[in-house]
Design an enzyme around this catalytic site. Sequence first.
Site, PDB file in Angstrom:
ATOM      1  CG  HIS A 114       1.364  -4.315  -1.886  1.00 31.22           C
ATOM      2  ND1 HIS A 114       0.339  -5.127  -2.316  1.00 31.22           N
ATOM      3  CD2 HIS A 114       0.890  -3.047  -1.935  1.00 31.22           C
ATOM      4  CE1 HIS A 114      -0.721  -4.373  -2.602  1.00 31.22           C
ATOM      5  NE2 HIS A 114      -0.409  -3.110  -2.384  1.00 31.22           N
ATOM      6  CG  HIS A 156      -5.240  -3.429  -3.071  1.00 29.60           C
ATOM      7  ND1 HIS A 156      -5.479  -2.630  -1.981  1.00 29.60           N
ATOM      8  CD2 HIS A 156      -3.961  -3.142  -3.451  1.00 29.60           C
ATOM      9  CE1 HIS A 156      -4.400  -1.876  -1.740  1.00 29.60           C
ATOM     10  NE2 HIS A 156      -3.471  -2.180  -2.616  1.00 29.60           N
ATOM     11  CD  GLU A 210      -1.326  -1.687   2.496  1.00 25.64           C
ATOM     12  OE1 GLU A 210      -1.656  -2.208   3.582  1.00 25.64           O
ATOM     13  OE2 GLU A 210      -2.157  -1.271   1.666  1.00 25.64           O
ATOM     14  CG  HIS A 234      -1.393  -1.853  -7.077  1.00 28.75           C
ATOM     15  ND1 HIS A 234      -1.821  -0.548  -6.921  1.00 28.75           N
ATOM     16  CD2 HIS A 234      -1.270  -2.349  -5.820  1.00 28.75           C
ATOM     17  CE1 HIS A 234      -1.930  -0.252  -5.626  1.00 28.75           C
ATOM     18  NE2 HIS A 234      -1.594  -1.337  -4.933  1.00 28.75           N
TER      19      HIS A 234
END
Length: 266
Positions: A142, A214, A119, A144
Amino acid sequence: MAVQFSDAVKKTIEEVSEIAGYLWQKGWAERNAGNMSVCLNDLPSSCLPDDYQPFFISLPEIFPDVAGMCFYVTATNKRMRDLTRQPMKNALIIRITDDGAGYNIVSHFGKTDLRPTSELATHLEIHSMITRRRSSERVVIHTHPTELIALTQLSGLCDERVINKILWGMHPEAKVFIPAGIGLIPYILPGTTMIGKATADSLAEHEVALWEKHGVFATGRNPNETFDVIDILNKSASIYFLCRSTGQEPEGLTDSQIEELGKIKF
Ligand code: 2HA
Ligand code: ZN
């Protein structure tokens, strides 16, 4: 001989590894899930050996706003739970070239098989947005978070306005610490510059961006502060699902209560 980092860089790396452990403990970092980057504007070039041979890798587009900047980035296909113990075996430091068209690996004397997160484009789009706004934020995370992702799997809830009302309504601190709320990014293929641009645009308006089905991206001045906003919002989402598991709809705070909380300054 290892590359010598300044105390400020060492402290940043310690903090990132602490947060990597929290992401794993929270259950938000299965296998290689999640990635982090930190802008290291204070990386002294003196940490590089004289015979340093920079290894060049091109980027999918030109990133002029972050040209010449150094970033600590987690490596692709590595685990957060490993990074917490061995931060330099699971991450690397890159310097974007002066033309913004690529980067050099500056850690590991440039000699490593480690490569930045898949990413990276989104991280660089976000750091570019931060630089354009002259903001003091320098960390991008980032991850989850289970309950926040679950909200986007329910068609009746997968709407930015609806999600913010739920999250702010489940706990007073959600509005106090995340006053601009969460931005919802409709599903786009991960790893692309397209999702990167959509995420950076959303983070210019919100503290956190939620990728449909996501995960989330958040920015902050330091790793702990960045983790906190995700943690608070996921707590709200967890309370919401816990209430619904009783068969009842949670009441939530009223619009006027949420508005009143929005005026509190920290
Ligand atoms: O780093 O989470 O979105 C692995 C991912 C990709
Ligand atoms: Zn992901």
